[in-house]
Structure formats: structure tokens, C-alpha cells
Design a protein around this motif. Structure first.
Motif, short mmCIF file in Angstrom:
data_model
loop_
_atom_site.label_atom_id
_atom_site.label_comp_id
_atom_site.label_asym_id
_atom_site.label_seq_id
_atom_site.Cartn_x
_atom_site.Cartn_y
_atom_site.Cartn_z
N HIS A 57 1.17 -1.55 0.11
CA HIS A 57 0.26 0.25 0.17
C HIS A 57 0.52 1.38 0.12
N GLU A 117 -5.54 -2.14 -7.86
CA GLU A 117 -5.43 -0.40 -7.44
C GLU A 117 -4.54 0.04 -8.16
N TYR A 217 -15.73 2.53 -0.63
CA TYR A 217 -14.58 1.77 -0.06
C TYR A 217 -13.98 2.96 1.28
O1 G3P Z 1 -9.43 0.97 -3.77
C1 G3P Z 1 -9.69 1.20 -2.65
C2 G3P Z 1 -8.77 1.44 -1.31
O2 G3P Z 1 -8.13 0.75 -0.95
C3 G3P Z 1 -8.54 2.31 -1.60
O3 G3P Z 1 -7.64 3.62 -0.71
O4 G3P Z 1 -5.30 3.67 0.49
O5 G3P Z 1 -6.73 1.82 1.03
O6 G3P Z 1 -6.50 2.21 -1.56
P1 G3P Z 1 -6.33 2.67 0.10
#
Ligand code: G3P
Ligand code: MG
Length: 249
Positions: A57, A117, A217
Motif C-alpha cells: 500500500h 488498485e 470504500y
Molecule cells: O481501492 C479502494 C481503497 O483501497 C483506496 O484506498 O488507501 O486503502 O488504497 P487505500
């Protein structure tokens, strides 16, 4: 426009590979989510310095691995040796960072759906969008359920479209800034994924009225999930995999 046949994805999506009971964005988390009945997963993908797509992430390593510094500056030979599990609990010690290739194998072997993502190291948006889409197209070739590619960064989705126009794309939106609708349209998106706090009847109508799917989300409270389901939301991304039974969605 999309039709139901174009949207094979389950309504409930485990966030960061069900990364609450197990370390986020690791195969241990995917296994946990699958064991709880989740059939769809979201994960964050970026590139190693030598161009290997892998799950992480943050741009930096310190929160979720045994190392520090910018992840994208290290070759996969180094990243593959890191411990991405101990930060969460001793039982996950030695859990590695997964490659997109490894996750694709798990997803396909278990008949699951994946939302990738595209989460670039800052400055590498176009390269990351292109390389992730190229890998995804190759890894899912011949599969009936392609991965949904999403990103907050339009440059990533533009590069993904150029590399693999056949893969479905979704624009991620955290705040409703001017031009979001036109951006999603110009990128040929099939879905828009917003912060759940933005979603109401008017926004849902705008998104679905364009022929797109509306996802949100990160929904972790039952009252909020009920509000969104009553509106007619198409997908909920959640950390609370032990709270929401996906079959009930
Ligand atoms: O893809 C939706 C969500 O994951 C976006 O926020 O920061 O958790 O990647 P984050
Ligand atoms: Mg994410």
C-alpha cells in the motif's frame, strides 16, 4: 455502457486482501478472506525498481515490512526477502510480499475476483499503469473474469488503457473535485469507486445513469453498509471481513 454480463464481480470486496485479521496485501490475508467466504478482493500494486509488480500500500516499507525507505527503489531480489507479516503478529513472521503473478495464481485457482488498485510510487504513474496492465492482461489471458483495474491517478488509468484496453477500469475518487465525471468518461471507465461518505442517491444516480457501476470504500460499519445497500450500491470494499458475511450482500 455496461450490462450485467459485463459486471461479473461480487458485491462484497475484501480490502487489501482481507488485511485486518492478517497482514494487509499478503497471501495470508487473501487466504483469510477466502476462508470467511469472500469471493472478491482489492489489493494495491506498485513496481519494484526492476519492474516487477508486487503488493504494497505505502510508498515506503516501514509500516508493513521489516525494512525502511522507498519500496520502488529496491529490486525484487531484495523486496522478496522482506518480512511483511511480523508487524501484524508473530504468527505471520516471514510472510513475504506477494507478486501480482502469485496473487493471480491464487485468485484463479480459487475462482475469485480481483480489483487491482494501481498504486504507483510517486512520479512513476505512467510506467506503473502500463506495466501493471501488461502483466494483468497476460496473467488473466483466457480467463472469464478479468481483474478490475482502478486508480486515484488518471495517468495510471490512461496508461493502462493504452497497454490493455480490454481490461475494465475504474476511477477512484476521494473528494468530488470538478471534472471527475468527465475524467471517468474520457478514461473509458466502467465503474467509479468513491469514499463511502461521498455516496448518496444523487451521486449514485449520476454514476449509474452514465452506465457505470458505483462502488465504495472502505465500509466497516453495519449501519453504513445498510444505507448503501438500500441505495442500490454495486460494490462495497471492506476491512471488516469478520463482521460482514459476503453471501448476505
Ligand atoms: O481501492 C479502494 C481503497 O483501497 C483506496 O484506498 O488507501 O486503502 O488504497 P487505500
Ligand atoms: Mg487500495
Amino acid at each position: 455502457m455496461t450490462s450485467p454480463a459485463d459486471w461479473p464481480y461480487p458485491r462484497w470486496v475484501a480490502h487489501r486482501g482481507a488485511g485486518k485479521l492478517a497482514p494487509e496485501n499478503t497471501l495470508a490475508a487473501f487466504r483469510q478472506g477466502a476462508a470467511l467466504g469472500y469471493r472478491a478482493f482489492e489489493c494495491d500494486v506498485k513496481l519494484s525498481a526492476d519492474g516487477v509488480p508486487f503488493l504494497l500500500h505505502d510508498a515506503t516499507l516501514q509500516r508493513t515490512t521489516s525494512a525502511t525507505g522507498t519500496a520502488g527503489e529496491r529490486p525484487w531480489s531484495e523486496l522478496s526477502q522482506l518480512d511483511a507479516g511480523s508487524w501484524h503478529g508473530r504468527q505471520f513472521a516471514g510472510e513475504p510480499l506477494p507478486t501480482l503473478t502469485g496473487v493471480a495464481a491464487f485468485i484463479q485457482q480459487n475462482g475469485l475476483a480481483l480489483n487491482i488498485e494501481i498504486k504507483p510510487t510517486p512520479g512513476l504513474e505512467t510506467l506503473t499503469g502500463r506495466v501493471v496492465a501488461e502483466h494483468a492482461a497476460r496473467l488473466w489471458a483466457g480467463q472469464s473474469m478479468p481483474p478490475l483495474l482502478s486508480s486515484f491517478r488518471p495517468e495510471c488509468l490512461l496508461a493502462a488503457r493504452e497497454a490493455a484496453p480490454q481490461l475494465p477500469r475504474a476511477l477512484l475518487i476521494d473528494t468530488l473535485e470538478a471534472g471527475w465525471f468527465e475524467m471517468a468518461a474520457s478514461l473509458g471507465c466502467v465503474a467509479v469507486v468513491t469514499n463511502h461518505q461521498l455516496m448518496d442517491a444523487a451521486l449514485l444516480a449520476r454514476v449509474q445513469g452514465a452506465g457505470w457501476r458505483a462502488l465504495v470504500y472502505t465500509v466497516n460499519e453495519p449501519v453504513e453498509a445498510q444505507r448503501l445497500l438500500a441505495l442500490g450500491i454495486d460494490g462495497l470494499i471492506t476491512d471488516a471481513v469478520d463482521r460482514f458475511a459476503p453471501a448476505a450482500g
